[in-house]
Scaffold this motif. Structure first.
Motif, PDB file in Angstrom:
ATOM      1  N   GLY A   1     -56.250  -1.508  10.321  1.00  0.00           N
ATOM      2  CA  GLY A   1     -57.097  -0.686   9.465  1.00  0.00           C
ATOM      3  C   GLY A   1     -56.284  -0.175   8.293  1.00  0.00           C
ATOM      4  N   GLY A   2     -56.361   1.122   8.035  1.00  0.00           N
ATOM      5  CA  GLY A   2     -55.663   1.690   6.900  1.00  0.00           C
ATOM      6  C   GLY A   2     -54.245   2.117   7.178  1.00  0.00           C
ATOM      7  N   ASP A   3     -53.815   2.082   8.437  1.00  0.00           N
ATOM      8  CA  ASP A   3     -52.423   2.375   8.750  1.00  0.00           C
ATOM      9  C   ASP A   3     -51.591   1.117   8.522  1.00  0.00           C
ATOM     10  OD1 ASP A   3     -53.393   4.806   9.434  1.00  0.00           O
ATOM     11  OD2 ASP A   3     -52.747   4.761  11.526  1.00  0.00           O
ATOM     12  N   LEU A   4     -50.328   1.304   8.202  1.00  0.00           N
ATOM     13  CA  LEU A   4     -49.486   0.144   7.885  1.00  0.00           C
ATOM     14  C   LEU A   4     -48.049   0.405   8.295  1.00  0.00           C
ATOM     15  CD1 LEU A   4     -47.614   0.718   4.998  1.00  0.00           C
ATOM     16  CD2 LEU A   4     -49.961   1.143   4.252  1.00  0.00           C
TER      17      LEU A   4
ATOM     18  N   LEU B   1     -37.500   0.410   6.670  1.00  0.00           N
ATOM     19  CA  LEU B   1     -38.825   0.436   7.275  1.00  0.00           C
ATOM     20  C   LEU B   1     -39.731   1.391   6.521  1.00  0.00           C
ATOM     21  CD1 LEU B   1     -36.651   0.319   9.931  1.00  0.00           C
ATOM     22  CD2 LEU B   1     -38.842  -0.079  11.059  1.00  0.00           C
ATOM     23  N   VAL B   2     -40.991   1.039   6.457  1.00  0.00           N
ATOM     24  CA  VAL B   2     -42.020   1.904   5.883  1.00  0.00           C
ATOM     25  C   VAL B   2     -43.164   2.007   6.870  1.00  0.00           C
ATOM     26  CG1 VAL B   2     -43.791   2.099   4.094  1.00  0.00           C
ATOM     27  CG2 VAL B   2     -41.480   1.437   3.467  1.00  0.00           C
ATOM     28  N   ILE B   3     -43.653   3.208   7.080  1.00  0.00           N
ATOM     29  CA  ILE B   3     -44.878   3.417   7.826  1.00  0.00           C
ATOM     30  C   ILE B   3     -45.762   4.315   6.978  1.00  0.00           C
ATOM     31  CG2 ILE B   3     -43.955   5.393   9.133  1.00  0.00           C
ATOM     32  CD1 ILE B   3     -45.705   4.394  11.501  1.00  0.00           C
ATOM     33  N   GLY B   4     -47.047   4.006   6.908  1.00  0.00           N
ATOM     34  CA  GLY B   4     -47.922   4.767   6.024  1.00  0.00           C
ATOM     35  C   GLY B   4     -49.347   4.809   6.517  1.00  0.00           C
ATOM     36  N   ASP B   5     -50.132   5.631   5.862  1.00  0.00           N
ATOM     37  CA  ASP B   5     -51.539   5.828   6.210  1.00  0.00           C
ATOM     38  C   ASP B   5     -52.335   5.937   4.921  1.00  0.00           C
ATOM     39  OD1 ASP B   5     -54.001   6.504   7.182  1.00  0.00           O
ATOM     40  OD2 ASP B   5     -53.356   8.295   8.268  1.00  0.00           O
TER      41      ASP B   5
ATOM     42  N   GLY C   1     -57.337  -3.386   2.355  1.00  0.00           N
ATOM     43  CA  GLY C   1     -56.850  -3.933   1.095  1.00  0.00           C
ATOM     44  C   GLY C   1     -55.725  -3.109   0.505  1.00  0.00           C
ATOM     45  N   ASP C   2     -55.862  -1.775   0.571  1.00  0.00           N
ATOM     46  CA  ASP C   2     -54.792  -0.911   0.062  1.00  0.00           C
ATOM     47  C   ASP C   2     -53.511  -1.090   0.873  1.00  0.00           C
ATOM     48  OD1 ASP C   2     -56.495   0.059  -1.840  1.00  0.00           O
ATOM     49  OD2 ASP C   2     -56.976   1.904  -0.774  1.00  0.00           O
ATOM     50  N   ALA C   3     -53.662  -1.211   2.180  1.00  0.00           N
ATOM     51  CA  ALA C   3     -52.483  -1.409   3.028  1.00  0.00           C
ATOM     52  C   ALA C   3     -51.764  -2.701   2.659  1.00  0.00           C
ATOM     53  CB  ALA C   3     -52.897  -1.422   4.500  1.00  0.00           C
ATOM     54  N   SER C   4     -52.527  -3.752   2.352  1.00  0.00           N
ATOM     55  CA  SER C   4     -51.899  -5.029   1.982  1.00  0.00           C
ATOM     56  C   SER C   4     -51.134  -4.911   0.670  1.00  0.00           C
ATOM     57  CB  SER C   4     -52.961  -6.123   1.880  1.00  0.00           C
ATOM     58  OG  SER C   4     -53.814  -5.918   0.773  1.00  0.00           O
ATOM     59  N   VAL C   5     -51.654  -4.113  -0.284  1.00  0.00           N
ATOM     60  CA  VAL C   5     -50.959  -3.900  -1.552  1.00  0.00           C
ATOM     61  C   VAL C   5     -49.634  -3.177  -1.305  1.00  0.00           C
ATOM     62  CG1 VAL C   5     -51.047  -2.690  -3.768  1.00  0.00           C
ATOM     63  CG2 VAL C   5     -53.068  -3.903  -2.922  1.00  0.00           C
ATOM     64  N   MET C   6     -49.679  -2.181  -0.449  1.00  0.00           N
ATOM     65  CA  MET C   6     -48.471  -1.399  -0.142  1.00  0.00           C
ATOM     66  C   MET C   6     -47.405  -2.285   0.511  1.00  0.00           C
ATOM     67  SD  MET C   6     -47.467   1.970   0.039  1.00  0.00           S
ATOM     68  CE  MET C   6     -46.448   3.034   1.054  1.00  0.00           C
ATOM     69  N   ILE C   7     -47.816  -3.067   1.489  1.00  0.00           N
ATOM     70  CA  ILE C   7     -46.860  -3.931   2.186  1.00  0.00           C
ATOM     71  C   ILE C   7     -46.300  -4.984   1.231  1.00  0.00           C
ATOM     72  CG2 ILE C   7     -46.629  -5.639   4.022  1.00  0.00           C
ATOM     73  CD1 ILE C   7     -48.762  -4.023   5.568  1.00  0.00           C
TER      74      ILE C   7
ATOM     75  N   LEU D   1     -43.620   7.222   5.072  1.00  0.00           N
ATOM     76  CA  LEU D   1     -42.197   7.438   5.300  1.00  0.00           C
ATOM     77  C   LEU D   1     -41.461   6.177   4.883  1.00  0.00           C
ATOM     78  CD1 LEU D   1     -42.004   8.936   8.916  1.00  0.00           C
ATOM     79  CD2 LEU D   1     -41.549  10.156   6.790  1.00  0.00           C
ATOM     80  N   VAL D   2     -40.376   6.349   4.138  1.00  0.00           N
ATOM     81  CA  VAL D   2     -39.494   5.235   3.803  1.00  0.00           C
ATOM     82  C   VAL D   2     -38.135   5.553   4.418  1.00  0.00           C
ATOM     83  CG1 VAL D   2     -38.585   3.761   1.989  1.00  0.00           C
ATOM     84  CG2 VAL D   2     -40.736   4.981   1.625  1.00  0.00           C
ATOM     85  N   LEU D   3     -37.650   4.658   5.277  1.00  0.00           N
ATOM     86  CA  LEU D   3     -36.448   4.944   6.058  1.00  0.00           C
ATOM     87  C   LEU D   3     -35.464   3.788   5.963  1.00  0.00           C
ATOM     88  CD1 LEU D   3     -36.147   6.608   9.466  1.00  0.00           C
ATOM     89  CD2 LEU D   3     -35.265   4.290   9.275  1.00  0.00           C
ATOM     90  N   ASP D   4     -34.201   4.125   5.763  1.00  0.00           N
ATOM     91  CA  ASP D   4     -33.115   3.152   5.799  1.00  0.00           C
ATOM     92  C   ASP D   4     -32.206   3.466   6.977  1.00  0.00           C
ATOM     93  OD1 ASP D   4     -33.914   1.708   3.630  1.00  0.00           O
ATOM     94  OD2 ASP D   4     -32.290   2.348   2.290  1.00  0.00           O
ATOM     95  N   ALA D   5     -31.996   2.491   7.856  1.00  0.00           N
ATOM     96  CA  ALA D   5     -30.993   2.612   8.912  1.00  0.00           C
ATOM     97  C   ALA D   5     -29.795   1.777   8.476  1.00  0.00           C
ATOM     98  CB  ALA D   5     -31.548   2.108  10.237  1.00  0.00           C
ATOM     99  N   TYR D   6     -28.694   2.441   8.145  1.00  0.00           N
ATOM    100  CA  TYR D   6     -27.568   1.770   7.511  1.00  0.00           C
ATOM    101  C   TYR D   6     -26.828   0.876   8.496  1.00  0.00           C
ATOM    102  CZ  TYR D   6     -28.635   5.121   3.887  1.00  0.00           C
ATOM    103  OH  TYR D   6     -29.293   5.847   2.930  1.00  0.00           O
ATOM    104  N   ASP D   7     -26.365  -0.249   7.987  1.00  0.00           N
ATOM    105  CA  ASP D   7     -25.720  -1.247   8.835  1.00  0.00           C
ATOM    106  C   ASP D   7     -24.337  -0.825   9.289  1.00  0.00           C
ATOM    107  OD1 ASP D   7     -27.954  -2.832   8.408  1.00  0.00           O
ATOM    108  OD2 ASP D   7     -27.017  -3.972   6.772  1.00  0.00           O
TER     109      ASP D   7
END
Length: 354
Positions: free
Chosen positions: A140-143, A155-159, A169-175, A221-227
């Motif tokens: 649905g609208g979560d991504l 990683l990105v998680i959004g609503d 459709g909006d979720a697909s644009v974001m991804i 949320l936009v998250l970076d887990a550093y290597d």
């Protein structure tokens, strides 16, 4: 299941022959094809109907012959109703095949829009679950999405605000915007600005017909887990804060300077600030959308996410993700009224992740 209508035909035939001639049980034979149509296809329905007609003919022969008006009417009526029931069953079968084809195409499209996250990305092990509120939908609208940058797993998680096809459709644009930016190795604030501007541009140029662009936004949320170090960076744009699980304790990662949701206006990198926190081997991070924490039970009680994570006794991200999905469905009685996405990530290997 076919034993039921066959048994009815035999039982009705035997009883009708043994009862006095002024008592007619053979009209009940119509129940056999009618029952068959409820669970079997048109061919089986028609075959049972023919057997019922044959039984009707035999009964007529044993009770005065088929030339009586009563038996002729019974046989004719049974033939007509059998033909009608079989025809309706055939139409249902054709409709069901078309519906199955449409659903298979829709599921394939949804899988393309919201690809499953990789089990491993850089130093991370990842597990995710998704419960869609839209009936018949898988997303649905979560991504959520994940990409590798030159120094971290991102990683990105959004609503997305809203539901239905417009939200998908909006979720697909974001991804798509996240994946398209991966090769540029943007900083966390820069990628947040990029994602928000991509959504804003899409809405301003008719990407969501029938909706006011000024009322559209995405919490994320936009998250970076550093290597190369046990740290993670985070930009929170109006989204529920993640949970950090360490040594059995659960902590909410509230940041000092949260940003507004994405897409409200065109922005730049300086409008966002990334904050870092420890993310060590053995730690778990739980990212989720508000559909999880706003789900209610029959009494109206919200799902107590932090308490339920603290009560979990398994090991590894996959175990926790599945536990939360099953526990949420128990809490809500098997129904969700808003999309609920959960992503659980862990740093480093584990031999017992199940």
């Amino acid at each position: 299941m076919l034993a039921i209508p066959l048994g009815l035909i035999v039982a009705i035939s035997v009883l009708d022959v043994q009862t006095p001639k002024n008592i007619h049980l053979s009209p009940f034979l119509i129940a056999a094809p009618a029952i068959t149509a409820s669970f079997a296809g048109a061919a089986a329905t028609g075959a049972i109907g023919i057997l019922a007609v044959v039984a009707q003919v035999i009964i007529g022969q044993l009770q005065g012959g088929l030339t009586t008006a009563n038996h002729e009417a019974q046989v004719g009526t049974l033939l007509v109703i059998t033909a009608l029931v079989t025809g309706f069953r055939l139409a249902t079968d054709v409709h069901q095949r078309k519906l199955t084809q449409v659903r298979s195409v829709a599921e394939a499209a949804q899988q393309v829009l919201l690809r499953p996250l990789p089990d491993r990305l850089g130093p991370l092990r990842i597990a995710c679950t998704y419960l869609a509120a839209e009936e018949g939908a898988r997303i649905g609208g979560d991504l959520y999405a994940a990409v590798a940058t030159h120094e971290a797993a991102r990683l990105v998680i959004g609503d997305v605000r809203g539901k239905g096809l417009a939200a998908i459709g909006d979720a697909s644009v974001m991804i798509g915007a996240l994946r398209g930016s991966a090769y540029r190795n943007l900083s966390l604030p820069a990628v947040a600005a990029h994602l928000g501007n991509a959504m804003r541009w899409n809405w301003d140029h008719g990407g969501r017909e029938g909706s006011d662009p000024d009322e559209s936004f995405v919490t994320a949320l936009v998250l970076d887990a550093y290597d190369d170090r046990p740290l993670a960076g985070l930009v929170n744009c109006g989204h529920p804060p993640p949970l950090l699980v360490r040594d059995g304790e659960v902590r909410t990662l509230e940041i000092c300077e949260p940003a507004p949701p994405l897409g409200l206006a065109m922005t730049c990198e300086n409008d966002y600030k990334a904050e870092t926190f420890g993310f060590e081997e053995g730690d778990l991070l739980v990212l989720y959308t508000d559909g999880l924490i706003e789900a209610r039970d029959a009494t109206g009680t919200f799902y107590p996410l932090t308490e339920r994570v603290a009560a979990w006794t398994g090991d590894g991200p996959l175990s926790l993700a599945r536990y939360l999905q099953d526990d949420l469905l128990r809490h809500t009685g098997g129904l969700v009224h808003d999309d609920a996405a959960t992503v659980v990530i862990a740093r480093g290997p584990s031999a017992t992740d199940t």
